[in-house]
Write an enzyme that holds these catalytic residues in place. Structure first.
Site, short mmCIF file in Angstrom:
data_model
loop_
_atom_site.label_atom_id
_atom_site.label_comp_id
_atom_site.label_asym_id
_atom_site.label_seq_id
_atom_site.Cartn_x
_atom_site.Cartn_y
_atom_site.Cartn_z
N LYS A 54 -108.94 57.79 -45.00
CA LYS A 54 -108.38 58.26 -46.22
C LYS A 54 -106.66 58.34 -46.04
O LYS A 54 -106.12 57.82 -46.88
CB LYS A 54 -109.04 59.54 -46.75
N GLN A 98 -112.08 68.54 -46.79
CA GLN A 98 -113.17 67.70 -46.38
C GLN A 98 -114.43 68.55 -46.18
O GLN A 98 -114.21 69.57 -45.35
CB GLN A 98 -112.81 66.79 -45.15
N ASP A 121 -110.47 66.17 -55.53
CA ASP A 121 -111.98 65.98 -55.22
C ASP A 121 -112.68 66.51 -56.33
O ASP A 121 -114.02 66.14 -56.54
CB ASP A 121 -112.22 66.79 -54.03
N1 L37 Z 1 -113.80 63.05 -51.51
N2 L37 Z 1 -115.73 62.67 -49.95
C1 L37 Z 1 -114.75 63.59 -50.49
N3 L37 Z 1 -114.71 65.03 -50.35
C2 L37 Z 1 -115.57 65.08 -49.29
O1 L37 Z 1 -115.56 66.55 -49.16
N4 L37 Z 1 -117.31 65.01 -47.71
C3 L37 Z 1 -116.61 64.54 -48.74
C4 L37 Z 1 -116.42 63.34 -49.22
N5 L37 Z 1 -117.35 62.43 -48.60
C5 L37 Z 1 -116.75 61.17 -47.98
O2 L37 Z 1 -115.75 61.04 -47.65
N6 L37 Z 1 -117.72 60.06 -47.92
C6 L37 Z 1 -117.51 58.88 -47.44
C7 L37 Z 1 -118.53 57.99 -47.15
C8 L37 Z 1 -118.19 56.94 -46.65
C9 L37 Z 1 -117.08 56.34 -46.66
C10 L37 Z 1 -116.00 57.13 -47.07
C11 L37 Z 1 -116.21 58.35 -47.50
C12 L37 Z 1 -116.94 54.86 -46.39
O3 L37 Z 1 -115.99 54.26 -46.32
N7 L37 Z 1 -118.11 54.15 -45.64
C13 L37 Z 1 -117.88 52.85 -45.22
C14 L37 Z 1 -118.35 52.56 -43.77
C15 L37 Z 1 -117.66 53.39 -42.89
C16 L37 Z 1 -117.87 53.49 -41.34
O4 L37 Z 1 -118.02 52.31 -40.86
O5 L37 Z 1 -118.42 54.61 -40.73
C17 L37 Z 1 -118.82 52.06 -46.05
O6 L37 Z 1 -118.43 50.80 -46.18
O7 L37 Z 1 -119.69 52.45 -46.69
#
Ligand code: L37
Ligand code: NAP
Length: 294
Positions: A54, A98, A121
């Site tokens: 982020k 988070q 959020d």
């Molecule tokens: N806004 N999001 C917000 N607030 C929170 O309190 N827990 C939480 C939340 N969740 C969160 O950030 N989830 C999330 C899940 C997956 C990704 C980003 C955020 C993401 O980008 N995933 C990638 C793979 C990441 C990796 O390689 O580990 C994807 O392509 O899915």
């Protein structure tokens, strides 16, 4: 038939480009840039990864990020104090705490303490309440559900009048996703761990949003031919052939679903990047409101 794969990574990159242009405009007109405070409590690996991603995305579009990392045993009062300081800081337009928080901290108290004007959020009870009512607009829509709808919209998938099924009813994904689909005039069914005949209910969906956290639970024969399937699940499964020893899979069996669905999001590269793009979008919109930019 083979589903059209919705490229969340590419759509998120487009959105980041749109936001970067707005940041430039704000800088030129007001001499200000949006600011996001990201608060991480404890040392969960997944949360550390997401917060890092982020902050990196903020930097890419020109949003200033302020990172706060607190130990897992921080007191609730100390965390509350930080939130109050951030509420009062004019350079901070969005506050992200988070989740999940450690057990000794009451997340309702913390989320309720965030100024609703900075609740990027969208988890403040007032924002969730407004999201749930007819003709009330929340200041912010939670990032992951908003990302799901944006993927449908930008893929030209009509929502109004469609049968939509949301699999999961969590506060951060399933419930707000359901509310958004209802606002968009879908006919909605929400499923959870007590739902009977889950495959049969899911098979009625023209639009399926799966957010259960069960690796590859949704099989090909659960899916209505031609349906749009948005897979929110991010599950690590052991895979000794990978350098990290695991790989990420969704809540949907991708290989099977691909043969049945009309549209399908991959994991990774589907909803995940959109969650982050929507956080930037909410932060940008918040800053625009706070500096008085149209
Ligand atoms: N806004 N999001 C917000 N607030 C929170 O309190 N827990 C939480 C939340 N969740 C969160 O950030 N989830 C999330 C899940 C997956 C990704 C980003 C955020 C993401 O980008 N995933 C990638 C793979 C990441 C990796 O390689 O580990 C994807 O392509 O899915
Ligand atoms: P959660 O809080 O654990 O909620 C899971 C929901 O699924 C609950 O409503 C639960 O029902 C239901 N469920 C669990 N097992 C089920 C089963 N066997 N049959 C039917 N329903 C079942 O999870 P979450 O936070 O919503 O996250 C869900 C998934 O999305 C996870 O994989 C998570 O990693 C991922 N996620 C991704 C992003 C992203 O940006 N891509 C963001 C957040 C989360 P009950 O309510 O009855 O318990």
């Amino acid at each position: 038939m083979s589903a059209k794969i919705i490229d969340g990574k590419a759509i998120a990159a487009t959105i980041r480009g749109e936001i970067a242009a707005e940041v430039e405009q704000m800088k030129a007109q007001f001499g200000r840039v949006p600011g996001l405070a990201a608060v991480l409590v404890g040392e969960r690996r997944d949360s550390q990864t997401y917060v890092r991603m982020k902050k990196k995305a903020c930097a890419e579009v020109g949003i200033t990020s302020f990172g706060y990392t607190l130990p897992a045993d921080v007191s609730q009062d100390e965390l509350l104090k930080l939130v109050q300081d951030l509420n009062a800081n004019p350079d901070v337009h969005g506050i992200l705490v988070q989740l999940p928080l450690p057990d000794h901290i009451d997340d309702e108290t913390i989320l309720g303490a965030i100024s609703i004007e900075k609740d990027v959020d969208g988890f403040h009870p007032l924002n969730i309440g407004r999201l749930s009512m007819k003709r009330r607009a929340p200041l912010f829509v939670p990032c992951t559900p908003r990302g799901c709808i944006e993927l449908l919209d930008r893929s030209g998938i009509e929502i109004e009048g469609k049968r939509a099924v949301v699999l999961g009813r969590s506060n951060i994904v399933g419930l707000p996703a359901a509310m958004l689909l209802l606002h968009r005039n879908a006919t909605l069914t929400v499923c959870h761990s007590r739902t009977k005949n889950l495959p049969g209910v899911v098979r009625e969906a023209d639009i399926l949003i799966a957010a259960v956290g069960r690796p590859e639970m949704v099989k090909g024969d659960w899916i209505k031919p031609g349906a749009a399937v948005i897979d929110v699940g991010v599950n690590a499964v052991d895979d000794p052939t990978k350098k990290k020893g695991y790989r990420l899979v969704g809540d949907v069996d991708f290989a099977e679903a691909k043969e049945v669905a009309g549209y399908l999001t991959p994991v990774p590269g589907g909803v995940g990047p959109m969650t982050i793009a929507m956080l930037l979008r909410n932060t940008m919109d918040s800053a625009k409101r706070q500096v008085g930019m149209a």
